[in-house]
Write an enzyme that holds these catalytic residues in place. Sequence first.
Site, PDB file in Angstrom:
ATOM      1  N   GLY A  46       2.538  -8.900   7.509  1.00  0.00           N
ATOM      2  CA  GLY A  46       4.079  -8.085   6.512  1.00  0.00           C
ATOM      3  C   GLY A  46       3.795  -7.199   7.326  1.00  0.00           C
ATOM      4  N   GLN A  51       6.593   1.387   5.671  1.00  0.00           N
ATOM      5  CA  GLN A  51       5.223   2.102   6.438  1.00  0.00           C
ATOM      6  C   GLN A  51       6.572   2.630   7.790  1.00  0.00           C
ATOM      7  OE1 GLN A  51       3.866  -2.089   5.905  1.00  0.00           O
ATOM      8  NE2 GLN A  51       2.187  -0.945   6.607  1.00  0.00           N
ATOM      9  N   CYS A  93      -4.195  -3.775   5.979  1.00  0.00           N
ATOM     10  CA  CYS A  93      -2.913  -3.533   6.109  1.00  0.00           C
ATOM     11  C   CYS A  93      -2.744  -2.816   7.162  1.00  0.00           C
ATOM     12  CB  CYS A  93      -2.175  -1.852   4.513  1.00  0.00           C
ATOM     13  SG  CYS A  93      -0.640  -1.552   4.253  1.00  0.00           S
ATOM     14  N   LEU A  94      -1.749  -2.500   7.733  1.00  0.00           N
ATOM     15  CA  LEU A  94      -1.215  -2.196   9.344  1.00  0.00           C
ATOM     16  C   LEU A  94      -1.716  -0.200   9.314  1.00  0.00           C
ATOM     17  CD1 LEU A  94       1.055  -4.021  10.677  1.00  0.00           C
ATOM     18  CD2 LEU A  94      -0.898  -3.766  11.378  1.00  0.00           C
ATOM     19  N   HIS A 135       2.053  -7.572  -1.481  1.00  0.00           N
ATOM     20  CA  HIS A 135       1.596  -6.147  -0.900  1.00  0.00           C
ATOM     21  C   HIS A 135       2.711  -5.266  -0.502  1.00  0.00           C
ATOM     22  CE1 HIS A 135      -1.378  -4.539   2.125  1.00  0.00           C
ATOM     23  NE2 HIS A 135      -0.748  -3.888   2.635  1.00  0.00           N
ATOM     24  N   GLU A 136       3.787  -6.127  -0.026  1.00  0.00           N
ATOM     25  CA  GLU A 136       5.093  -4.937   0.919  1.00  0.00           C
ATOM     26  C   GLU A 136       5.492  -4.270  -0.475  1.00  0.00           C
ATOM     27  OE1 GLU A 136       4.132  -5.124   3.658  1.00  0.00           O
ATOM     28  OE2 GLU A 136       2.407  -6.507   4.193  1.00  0.00           O
ATOM     29  N   HIS A 139       4.836  -1.054  -1.170  1.00  0.00           N
ATOM     30  CA  HIS A 139       4.636  -0.005  -0.212  1.00  0.00           C
ATOM     31  C   HIS A 139       6.041   0.032  -0.885  1.00  0.00           C
ATOM     32  CE1 HIS A 139       2.064  -0.499   3.288  1.00  0.00           C
ATOM     33  NE2 HIS A 139       1.894  -1.371   3.058  1.00  0.00           N
TER      34      HIS A 139
HETATM   35 NI    NI Z   1       0.549  -3.175   4.236  1.00  0.00          NI
END
Ligand code: NI
Length: 163
Positions: A46, A51, A93-94, A135-136, A139
């Site tokens: 995701g 991000q 998470c990236l 989660h997204e 962000h």
């Molecule tokens: Ni993330």
Amino acid sequence: MAKLNILTFPDPRLRKVAVPVTKFDKSLENFVSDMLETMYEENGIGLAASQVDFHERIIVIDISDERNDPKVFINPEFKVLNDKSLLSFNEGCLSVPGVTEEIVRPDSIYLTWQDVKGEHHADEPSGLLTVCIQHEIDHLEGKLMVDYLSPLKRDRIRKKASK
Ligand code: NI
């Protein structure tokens, strides 16, 4: 198409709150393609626009093993349907590379969103997809998975990241 640069914790730009998308045009479609390309190249499941330092409410997700089921949610919003029904998942998470942590979230939600054309949709996703969506959406609110951890753990991650 172009691969986008992903911000990493503790970059303060990850704390910005994203604004709703109002223009559903070609440039939105191009940006969504770039987000998908970036997510696939980084092997993420995701990615939120926040991000990649674009602060509008856009998330992309692909939880399929085959990496061929891209989902795009624009202006996503959810309501928890049952706050007693929880799911614990080992999240990564990236923007917080090299860290995975068990995080508990509601697994029964009602989700509404728009697609790239601006059409409205609603669904009650379950399992990993529900976790990923929450989660997204975090962000987009400037919230990161590290915020769910103890201050001690978060500090340790911050110190490691700034090395
Ligand atoms: Ni993330």
